[in-house]
Scaffold this motif. Structure first.
Motif, short mmCIF file in Angstrom:
data_model
loop_
_atom_site.label_atom_id
_atom_site.label_comp_id
_atom_site.label_asym_id
_atom_site.label_seq_id
_atom_site.Cartn_x
_atom_site.Cartn_y
_atom_site.Cartn_z
N VAL A 105 -4.53 -11.17 10.77
CA VAL A 105 -3.76 -9.99 10.40
C VAL A 105 -2.55 -9.93 11.38
CG1 VAL A 105 -3.45 -7.28 10.56
CG2 VAL A 105 -5.62 -8.54 9.91
N THR A 154 -2.66 -1.96 6.37
CA THR A 154 -3.62 -0.79 6.14
C THR A 154 -5.01 -1.27 5.90
OG1 THR A 154 -3.04 -0.94 3.82
CG2 THR A 154 -1.63 0.72 5.33
N ARG A 155 -5.39 -2.48 5.45
CA ARG A 155 -6.69 -3.04 5.26
C ARG A 155 -6.52 -4.60 4.95
NH1 ARG A 155 -8.40 -0.71 -0.73
NH2 ARG A 155 -10.00 -1.79 -0.33
N THR A 156 -7.96 -4.99 4.98
CA THR A 156 -7.89 -6.36 4.63
C THR A 156 -9.12 -6.28 3.28
OG1 THR A 156 -9.81 -6.64 6.04
CG2 THR A 156 -7.72 -7.30 6.65
N LEU A 157 -8.68 -7.21 2.48
CA LEU A 157 -9.42 -7.35 1.05
C LEU A 157 -10.27 -8.40 0.96
CD1 LEU A 157 -6.50 -6.29 -1.37
CD2 LEU A 157 -8.27 -5.01 -0.45
N MET A 166 -1.50 -4.67 2.43
CA MET A 166 -2.83 -4.98 2.55
C MET A 166 -3.01 -6.47 2.40
SD MET A 166 -4.68 -2.52 -0.31
CE MET A 166 -3.45 -2.56 -1.45
N ARG A 170 4.02 -1.16 4.40
CA ARG A 170 2.82 -1.05 4.51
C ARG A 170 1.93 -1.92 3.53
NH1 ARG A 170 0.67 3.97 6.07
NH2 ARG A 170 -0.85 3.84 4.24
N GLN A 211 1.01 -1.33 0.04
CA GLN A 211 0.00 -0.15 0.01
C GLN A 211 0.87 1.21 -0.01
OE1 GLN A 211 -3.63 0.41 -0.11
NE2 GLN A 211 -3.07 2.58 -0.20
N ASP A 213 -8.72 -10.88 3.44
CA ASP A 213 -9.73 -11.32 4.56
C ASP A 213 -9.55 -12.86 4.94
OD1 ASP A 213 -11.65 -10.50 6.10
OD2 ASP A 213 -13.14 -11.39 4.74
#
Length: 121
Positions: free
Chosen positions: A80, A115-118, A73, A71, A27, A76
């Motif tokens: 994490v 930074t996020r999960t996809l 991603m 950083r 990311q 899902d």
């Protein structure tokens, strides 16, 4: 154009991070995104030719070695904390090996930010 030591370290870190199961992508931070847009508009010859490492920052700190920030991603369904721990271990090992291969061994610290999960497509 020759690579700088920082770019080489970033490339080694990016390859290692992307090889960890569960990592979907790196990311880039906002500054990296803006620089990429500017380089496409201007076609600047000094633009970073390595956009795949935009989620990696590497800095040589003279008194303490290399500090690498990743950083990423995560897919899902993956824990994490487990993925981040693996990224940290893999990046540290890869960068350390890279530095040793090039005759400049130094301590390596790694900081991983998810930074996020996809969600699956």
């Amino acid at each position: 154009m020759t690579s700088t030591p920082s770019t080489d370290v970033r490339e080694a870190a990016a390859r290692a991070a992307l090889d960890v199961p569960g990592v979907a992508a790196l990311q880039p931070v906002l500054a990296d995104r803006l620089a990429a847009v500017a380089s496409r508009v201007r076609h600047d010859v000094d633009a970073d030719p390595h956009p795949a490492v935009a989620g990696i920052r590497a800095e040589r700190v003279p008194e303490s070695g290399w500090h690498v920030e990743v950083r990423c991603m995560v897919h899902d369904g993956r824990r994490v904390v487990d993925v981040a721990r693996q990224v940290c271990e893999h990046v540290q090992a890869a960068v350390t090996a890279h530095l040793v291969r090039h005759g400049s061994p130094a301590p390596v610290t790694v900081q991983v930010t998810v930074t996020r999960t996809l969600l699956p497509a």
